[in-house]
Design a protein around this motif. Structure first.
Motif, PDB file in Angstrom:
ATOM      1  N   SER C 148       0.833  -1.210   0.000  1.00 14.81           N
ATOM      2  CA  SER C 148       0.000   0.000   0.000  1.00 14.81           C
ATOM      3  C   SER C 148       0.858   1.246   0.000  1.00 14.81           C
ATOM      4  O   SER C 148       0.631   2.183  -0.767  1.00 14.81           O
ATOM      5  CB  SER C 148      -0.891   0.027   1.246  1.00 14.81           C
ATOM      6  OG  SER C 148      -1.764  -1.041   1.240  1.00 14.81           O
ATOM      7  N   ALA C 174      -6.235   3.053   1.218  1.00 16.56           N
ATOM      8  CA  ALA C 174      -5.302   1.956   1.465  1.00 16.56           C
ATOM      9  C   ALA C 174      -5.060   1.766   2.953  1.00 16.56           C
ATOM     10  O   ALA C 174      -5.009   0.641   3.452  1.00 16.56           O
ATOM     11  CB  ALA C 174      -3.985   2.222   0.743  1.00 16.56           C
ATOM     12  N   LYS C 226      -8.684  -2.930  -2.224  1.00 17.84           N
ATOM     13  CA  LYS C 226      -7.670  -3.208  -3.237  1.00 17.84           C
ATOM     14  C   LYS C 226      -8.285  -3.868  -4.461  1.00 17.84           C
ATOM     15  O   LYS C 226      -7.895  -3.601  -5.591  1.00 17.84           O
ATOM     16  CB  LYS C 226      -6.595  -4.133  -2.650  1.00 17.84           C
ATOM     17  CG  LYS C 226      -5.579  -3.407  -1.818  1.00 17.84           C
ATOM     18  CD  LYS C 226      -4.347  -3.154  -2.640  1.00 17.84           C
ATOM     19  CE  LYS C 226      -3.173  -2.726  -1.799  1.00 17.84           C
ATOM     20  NZ  LYS C 226      -3.456  -1.839  -0.710  1.00 17.84           N
ATOM     21  N   VAL C 255      -1.153  -4.845  -7.599  1.00 15.48           N
ATOM     22  CA  VAL C 255      -1.848  -4.285  -6.439  1.00 15.48           C
ATOM     23  C   VAL C 255      -3.274  -4.793  -6.338  1.00 15.48           C
ATOM     24  O   VAL C 255      -3.691  -5.343  -5.319  1.00 15.48           O
ATOM     25  CB  VAL C 255      -1.827  -2.745  -6.499  1.00 15.48           C
ATOM     26  CG1 VAL C 255      -2.642  -2.167  -5.374  1.00 15.48           C
ATOM     27  CG2 VAL C 255      -0.409  -2.240  -6.418  1.00 15.48           C
ATOM     28  N   GLY C 259      -5.444  -7.705  -3.736  1.00 14.31           N
ATOM     29  CA  GLY C 259      -6.729  -7.733  -3.058  1.00 14.31           C
ATOM     30  C   GLY C 259      -7.516  -8.969  -3.408  1.00 14.31           C
ATOM     31  O   GLY C 259      -8.087  -9.648  -2.546  1.00 14.31           O
TER      32      GLY C 259
END
Lengths: 81, 122, 501, 125, 143, 497
Positions: C148, C174, C226, C255, C259
């Motif tokens: 993050s 984040a 995310k 990224v 998630g």
């Protein structure tokens, strides 16, 4: 009553304390405070603590008063409350 | 606000008085304070240090470290007052005198810009 | 020495890019060729290390590294399992391509602060691989938070007021997500006394439905941010302000996939499919994912900015994976796992193309793209491949994953989600294919001549295109992505699939 | 009960009153000198609490008299006195520092009114 | 400014009183063993004598008792007290363990002298520190 | 070896006295002596720490003047004290190394007096940690406080006003504590902590003991700047010189918190603070309020130091929450946060001073471009910020981790939520600064109106302490388990579990 003197001393102390805070003239307040400390020293002596009494008389009544007066020289004696 | 403070102080004072309820009677020779450590001081002050004044014996010997700490408090107070108040004192003839006047603002600025541990190359 | 490195391959894979980041930062702007060789070297090394573990993992080997105790009874530990290596393999392979592409992009655009850019990119990769290989939730959270924070400098790279505003928004999202994760982790540690991932889950129904729901909500926020699950997605399209290689790698591969991968870990390795179904959390997750798929697709239709359109497409496709996981059916899970890879390949192709178009012609809007196919045929061909892939046309990777997702939806008896998948497939086609047709079949207002972007950009584009197609034709070739997906499903649900389609 | 309580506890009540007066001076009074005076009263009330709690009926001051011997019930408890001795000096030290601060800030802001001072301080910041 | 109060009477009386106060102060310090009193009280008296000097003589008093002297005396007093504490450590005792300070003397004798020196040092220290505070306050916060 | 408990405070006191005398002539010599004293004390603390760990947490007891307690004063070096003392002397050494350049700028002409004051603060705090006597604690409290007043008062223009307020608050706090000692003494007949802990269990119902506990905790709470009593703190830290703030902000309030913990764990009987009286819970609630209050106000600040001050109000709440939870994990969190916050806040204040030295500003909007001008210092700053926000694996994460575990364990969900909310708030107000420092007037269109900053890394004497502190922030985070298992788990053993 053997404690009678104590009682009256303490009552006077309370009066002095109130007076020291409520007097508008700071010089008078410092004077009253010195008296307060001196009476306190008396009470200490009465209560069987001569060492403390001596110290309180010298430091509390003496030097604190001197310091406060010295400060008053610079900051003036008026107070709004 | 003022009234509120007074009420709060009143409650506090009442609380303090309330707490004295469970303290021993005034002048009670059997109270914990009178039967605790203090008996040692009273009984042994003279034999331990030949000092009749028990307060002095306790002050300077048994609890000497307290007194040492207190001595440091006094010195600290003196030091603090000096630190707060004494910077430069102008003498009557107009010269800079008295305590602690090694550095003035200019020098300080030089030091801030300089090198070394103290800002002047040393 | 060599043995030590081999035994700790999982750790080395993480450290390689962290070291590269340091090397890049120290080399600096003036020796840019040296600087970039660090990146390439690290990318190749990382891919090599990860790839070398694939056969072992498929054979049942679990590479474990216990680093140090970080809290009494809790270790910072790494463990390579099929799910982890699937994600790590795709991310590390695409990093190689992205690196080359980024050189071209950054130099072509004359971007400032390239050193900072490449260093943080490498850090992000480290964190991503760390997330892949985390053996327990605490390690996972640790790398997740690092990811993050490390993404932030990339988001604000442009240095404009808008970039900073978006950076702030990103950080709030984040950090909120990170804190929610920590909260959930604490709840689990408190209730279960362990945080180690176990295939099939380690939470028990006895812990109380209320607590499990609280945990689920925490993790839903943590991963949902995310993964761009609506309604907590809004940072993602905004973050497209970052340079395109960042969008490509981070917002299509690393990224956001972190998630999604979190959801995989949550459903498959923390709660376990049975418990998820029992407390009803899976249904909630599925509803959110389904809603996101449809909504995001509709929003994508309305966007004229190419990257924004792709961003919403990403939001939608991430939810495919979440949906696949949430359906709890083995086939859907297989589809979800495989979609992680295929979507990465296809979406990175699209982003690369968008970036190439922007750098080369300065065009950002869909409406400006008339006839550009004649100018940059290769790029636009690749774009077309990616587009049809996302729409789910056979012979491109997307078809296979969608097929399994659909099969899983039927399996789970959730026909409404089958409908969602079909509708969104159509929508996908509706918002992506017009770009291709526009590019090739409309006449450009300006004079057009054949003029491709530099080789540093076109070659990666071509390679990702090939990868997308390869995934559709030979899903198990070379990288063994399909086998890995199957291994995930097998370890989580115990169901094995016989032959490939 | 009340009468008894008052008779045996009146020193505590008066000490609490002093304590309260001191606190009142420190919190409600706006003049800084008054605050310092209040502080002195506040501290003194605590010393008094110590000393008066240490009294012992039928005992004398804690200086050994050779003829009396050293039986504990004959002498007043010296420990609280030592504590108070220390505390008095500490109190004076604090008062000294407080006064030097008052001098500096009076020189800078020209007032001793707390509210006014804080206002001027915020303004100049 | 020679004196705060231009008064010959004050000047003469103060000059006469200062030595008397000082003598009494030393008496108080050294007789802490036997009677109420000790370092603190005596030190305060010493300080008071100097303050009297300051009040009555003004700047002239700085020649007799320089401005630096206060904090220096305080520092040395405290330092001496600390060294008194450390002394017994040298002979393997604990901090401030007077009984071990000098080998070869009886414990109670040693403690007697230990207390004596402690009181003297405290007296000096209080003297110096209080005068230093007075001197600092007397400047009135010059900047 | 057995002299260590006495050597730590006395060596600092000795150093300060010598430095005081020497400082009249030469501030350099004063600095070196103060530094030598602090280093010596630090070495002693390390040795003591080692001895305590090797002795399985067995306390090293030291009788001052060889008078066995309760006759004399006792110094106790146990796990908790060793932990605190090491921390205090470490911060002291760092700040003393850091000090000269900053002092030359901010308090010209007074350095010679500042060094002894700094060592006095350290000595007072160390004494508070080591002493086993409730009245001796008061004496050391006042030593530290008096020296601190002077250090804080010599700052910017508003410093004396702020410091006088602090002094008045401190006097009230000290007075309350002293009155509490009086009640305790008259109820139990002793002022020795170990002795008290033996006598108090039979006095648990005594109103005098209840009043004593409340007064002492309130008094220390005022010194600790616990929520309703925090009013003095922001102004003081805002106006103080960087060195003073860097020395006092990290450790002073913590040691008062430590004293409360000491009373809680070692003096009053088990359960007294939790069952007989809801003191711990009350502390927890006011701390929770303080956390929110401090964090929210910190967001609104534009002065770097003021922001840190409000952040301190919030962060102190974490320690209070640790006390309030009163279970092993929560208490570990609180204790660990004492260490973490001391390192982080010390680091951030020191960096503020370095920036002030180079660029003469403490306003956050003027921090633009500092990241380019002093890159390594700002790396350290970023580390500090990450730790404050609680990003793993920095130190700040783990205290929150234990606190959260403790809150979950106790079922204190509101406190759980408060910790979480405040993490978010601290992220908001700290990343604001990070964003500012890494903006570059040359290339950043958004801040083009700012002058570019000239390159100027902090001077070496400031740079290295900052670097070491930043490293320590990381190291404490990664190796926190060593601290927890070697020291803190023993400390919290009385809480059960």
């Amino acid at each position: 009553m053997i404690y009678q003197l104590d009682f009256w001393l303490m009552v006077i102390l309370v009066l002095f304390a109130i007076l020291a805070l409520e007097v508008r003239d700071l010089l008078a307040a410092v004077g009253v405070l010195t008296g307060f400390s001196f009476l306190m020293a008396l009470l200490f002596a009465k209560l069987g603590a001569p060492d403390v009494a001596l110290t309180e008389a010298a430091l509390g009544a003496g030097l604190t008063g001197v310091f406060l007066l010295l400060a008053l020289v610079f900051v003036g004696r008026e107070s709004e409350d | 606000m003022k009234l509120f403070a007074i009420i709060l102080i009143g409650i506090l004072a009442g609380f303090v008085v309330w707490g004295t309820n469970d303290l021993p009677e005034r002048g009670d020779p059997t109270s914990p304070a009178s039967t605790g450590v203090s008996t040692y001081y009273i009984e042994n002050a003279y034999t331990d240090s030949k000092t009749p004044n028990m307060v002095t014996a306790v002050l300077a010997d048994y609890r000497g470290f307290d007194t040492f700490g207190e001595a440091v408090v006094v010195v600290a107070a003196g030091l603090s007052c000096l630190l707060i108040l004494l910077r430069r004192r102008r003498r009557e003839d107009g010269t800079e005198g008295g305590l602690f006047s090694q550095a003035d603002a200019e020098k300080a600025a030089r030091m801030a810009a300089g090198e070394g541990l103290y800002g002047d190359g040393t | 020495m060599m043995d030590l490195l081999l035994d700790n391959r999982a750790l080395v894979a993480i450290l390689v890019s962290a070291l590269a980041a340091v090397a890049v930062a120290l080399t600096g702007e003036r020796r840019r060729n040296l600087r970039e060789s660090w990146t390439v070297l690290a990318a190749l090394a990382k891919f090599g290390i990860v790839f070398s573990m694939v056969p072992g993992v498929l054979a049942g080997e679990r590479y474990e590294v216990n680093l140090l105790q970080i809290s009494p009874g809790l270790e910072l530990a790494l463990k390579v399992d099929p799910a982890g290596i699937l994600f790590a393999l795709s991310a590390s392979f695409l990093w190689i391509l992205t690196s080359f592409y980024a050189f071209g992009y950054m130099r072509g655009g004359g971007e400032h602060k390239q050193t900072r850019f490449f260093a943080w990119l490498a850090v992000c990769l480290s964190a991503t691989i760390g997330i892949c290989f985390s053996a327990n939730l605490l390690t996972f959270v640790l790398f997740y938070e690092i990811l993050s924070v490390a993404t932030y400098p990339l988001v604000i790279h442009a240095g404009s007021e808008k970039a900073y505003r978006i950076g702030r928004q990103y950080l709030v999202y984040a950090i909120t997500a990170g804190i929610a994760l920590v909260a959930g982790t604490v709840l689990i540690q408190n209730a279960a006394g362990t945080l180690d991932f176990v295939a099939g889950g380690f939470l028990e129904a006895e812990m109380g439905t209320g607590l499990l729901w609280a945990v689920f909500v925490c993790f839903f926020i943590g991963f949902g941010v995310k993964a761009g699950v609506m309604p907590i997605h809004s940072w993602l399209p905004n973050a497209m302000i970052a340079p395109t290689p960042v969008s490509a790698l981070l917002h299509a591969v690393a990224v956001v996939k972190a998630g999604v991968f979190g959801f995989v870990r949550l459903v498959g390795y923390t709660f376990g499919p049975d418990l998820m179904g029992a407390i009803g959390a899976a249904a909630v997750l599925a509803v959110f994912a389904g809603g996101t798929i449809l909504l995001a697709s509709f929003i994508a239709l309305t966007k004229d900015d190419l990257k924004a359109r792709l961003a919403y497409s990403t939001v939608g496709h991430l939810s495919y994976i979440v949906l696949g996981v949430a359906l709890l059916a083995p086939q859907a899970m297989l589809g979800a796992a495989f979609h992680m890879v295929t979507h990465a390949a296809m979406k990175i192709t699209l982003f690369f193309c968008a970036g190439a178009i922007y750098i080369h012609t300065g065009k950002k809007k869909v409406s400006q793209l008339d006839g550009i196919g004649h100018q940059m045929p290769l790029t636009l061909t690749a774009f077309g491949v990616g587009a049809v892939g996302l729409a789910g046309v056979p012979l491109v990777g997307g078809f296979i994953s969608k097929w399994y997702l659909a099969a899983g939806a039927i399996d789970a008896g959730a026909l409404i989600f089958l409908g969602v998948l079909l509708v969104s497939g159509i929508l996908n086609a509706a918002y992506l294919l017009p770009i291709v047709t526009r590019a090739f079949f409309r006449r450009s207002p300006d004079h057009v001549k054949l003029d491709e972007a530099s080789a540093l950009m076109t070659v990666p584009i071509a390679l990702t295109m090939v990868l997308s197609i390869m995934l559709g034709v030979f899903p198990d070739a070379i990288f063994r992505f399909f086998s890995l997906s199957e291994a995930i499903v097998a370890s989580v649900t115990g169901v094995t699939f016989g032959a490939m389609p | 009960m009340t009468a008894d309580f008052l008779l045996s506890r009146y020193p505590y009540i008066l000490i609490a009153v002093l304590f309260g007066i001191g606190l009142y001076g420190m919190t409600v009074k706006r003049n800084l000198m008054k605050k310092v005076i209040g502080m002195t009263i506040f501290q003194t009330s605590i010393y008094l609490f110590f000393i008066q709690g240490a009294t012992k009926q039928g005992a004398t001051i804690p200086v050994r008299v050779p003829e009396m011997g050293t039986s504990p019930e004959l002498y007043i408890n010296p420990l609280p006195q030592v504590i108070v001795l220390t505390a008095i000096v500490v109190g004076v030290a604090i008062t000294g520092v407080a006064l030097s601060l008052i001098l500096v800030l009076h020189r800078r802001y020209g007032t001793l009114d707390e509210v006014e001072l804080l206002r001027r301080m915020r303004e100049s910041a | 400014m020679t004196s705060r109060f231009e008064s010959v009477f004050l000047y003469v009386v103060a000059r006469a009183m200062v030595p008397l106060i000082q003598v009494f102060a030393f008496y108080v310090i050294t007789h802490g063993h036997y009677s109420p009193g000790g370092g603190f009280q005596g030190g305060v008296m010493l300080a008071a004598s100097i303050i009297l000097l300051r009040v009555s003589m003004g700047d002239e008093s700085y020649d007799r008792f320089p401005r630096e002297a206060g904090i220096v005396i305080a520092g040395f007093g405290a330092l001496a007290f600390a060294l008194l504490g450390f002394m017994s450590m040298l002979f393997g005792g604990n901090f401030l363990e007077y009984a071990l300070a000098v080998p070869g003397m009886s414990a109670d004798e040693l403690r007697y002298w230990g207390i004596f020196f402690a009181e003297v040092f405290i007296g000096f220290l209080v003297w110096g520190a209080l005068v230093a505070i007075y001197d600092a306050l007397e400047t009135g916060g010059v900047e | 070896m057995s002299q260590i408990p006495a050597l730590i405070p006395t060596s600092l006191l000795l150093a300060s006295l010598v430095a005081l005398l020497v400082g009249l002539k030469s501030h350099r010599a004063a600095h070196l002596i103060a530094l030598a004293g602090a280093v010596f004390a630090f070495v002693c603390s390390i040795l003591g720490l080692q001895a305590v760990i090797q002795g399985d947490g067995e306390a090293i007891r030291y009788a001052m003047g060889a008078w066995v307690p309760p006759i004399g004063i006792e110094f106790v070096l146990d796990s908790l004290a060793a932990y605190m003392v090491t921390l205090i002397t470490f911060i002291g050494v760092m700040v003393l190394i850091y000090a000269p350049r900053s002092l030359a700028l901010e308090t010209p002409g007074r350095q010679g007096m500042v060094y002894p004051s700094m060592t006095l603060v350290l000595a007072g705090l160390v004494g508070m940690c080591l002493t086993g006597d409730v009245f001796n604690l008061y004496v050391f409290l006042e030593i530290a406080a008096l020296a601190a007043y002077a250090l804080l008062a010599i700052g910017d223009r508003g410093a004396p006003v702020a410091t006088l307020r602090y002094l008045l608050f401190g006097a009230v706090g000290g007075g309350f504590y002293l009155l509490g000692v009086a009640y305790l003494y008259f109820a139990a007949g002793t002022v020795n902590m170990a002795d008290l802990s033996m006598r108090l269990p039979e006095l648990m119902e005594s109103r005098a003991v209840i009043v004593a506990a409340v007064l002492m905790v309130v008094g220390l709470g005022v010194k600790m700047a616990l929520f309703p009593f925090h009013l003095w703190l922001p102004d003081v830290y805002t106006n103080a010189p960087s060195v003073s703030a860097g020395l006092i902000a990290p450790i002073m309030t913590k040691v008062s918190a430590y004293a409360i913990i000491r009373l809680f764990l070692d003096v009053f009987p088990p359960g007294f603070f939790t069952e007989s009286l809801p003191i711990a819970t009350t502390i927890g609630w006011v701390s929770a309020a303080g956390i929110l209050f401090g964090s929210v106000l910190a967001v609104a600040q534009h002065d770097y130091r003021r922001m840190l001050a409000y952040s301190s109000v919030g962060q102190l709440g974490y320690i209070g929450l640790g006390i309030g939870l009163a279970n092993p994990l929560g208490m570990i969190g609180g204790l660990l946060h004492i260490l973490n916050h001391a390192l982080m806040k010390g680091l951030l204040f020191m960096i503020g001073g370095a920036v002030r030295l180079r660029f003469g500003t403490t306003k956050i909007p003027e921090y633009v471009g500092v990241g380019r001008a002093m890159p390594w210092t700002m790396v350290a700053f970023t580390v500090g910020v990450l730790a404050m926000v609680g990003i793993p694996p920095t130190a700040g994460f783990f205290s929150k981790w234990y606190l959260l575990l403790g809150a979950a364990d106790a079922g204190a969900w509101i406190w759980f939520a408060v910790i979480i909310a405040s993490s978010l708030l601290s992220a908001i107000y700290f990343f604001r600064v990070v964003e500012m420092i890494y903006r570059d007037p040359e290339t950043d269109s958004a801040v083009a109106d700012h002058e570019p900053r000239e390159a100027g890394e902090a001077p070496a004497s400031m740079f290295w302490p900052i670097t070491i502190m930043a490293t320590a922030v990381m190291a404490v985070g990664i190796f926190n388990v060593l601290i927890v298992s070697a020291l803190l788990e023993r400390v919290v053993a009385p809480l059960g579990g």
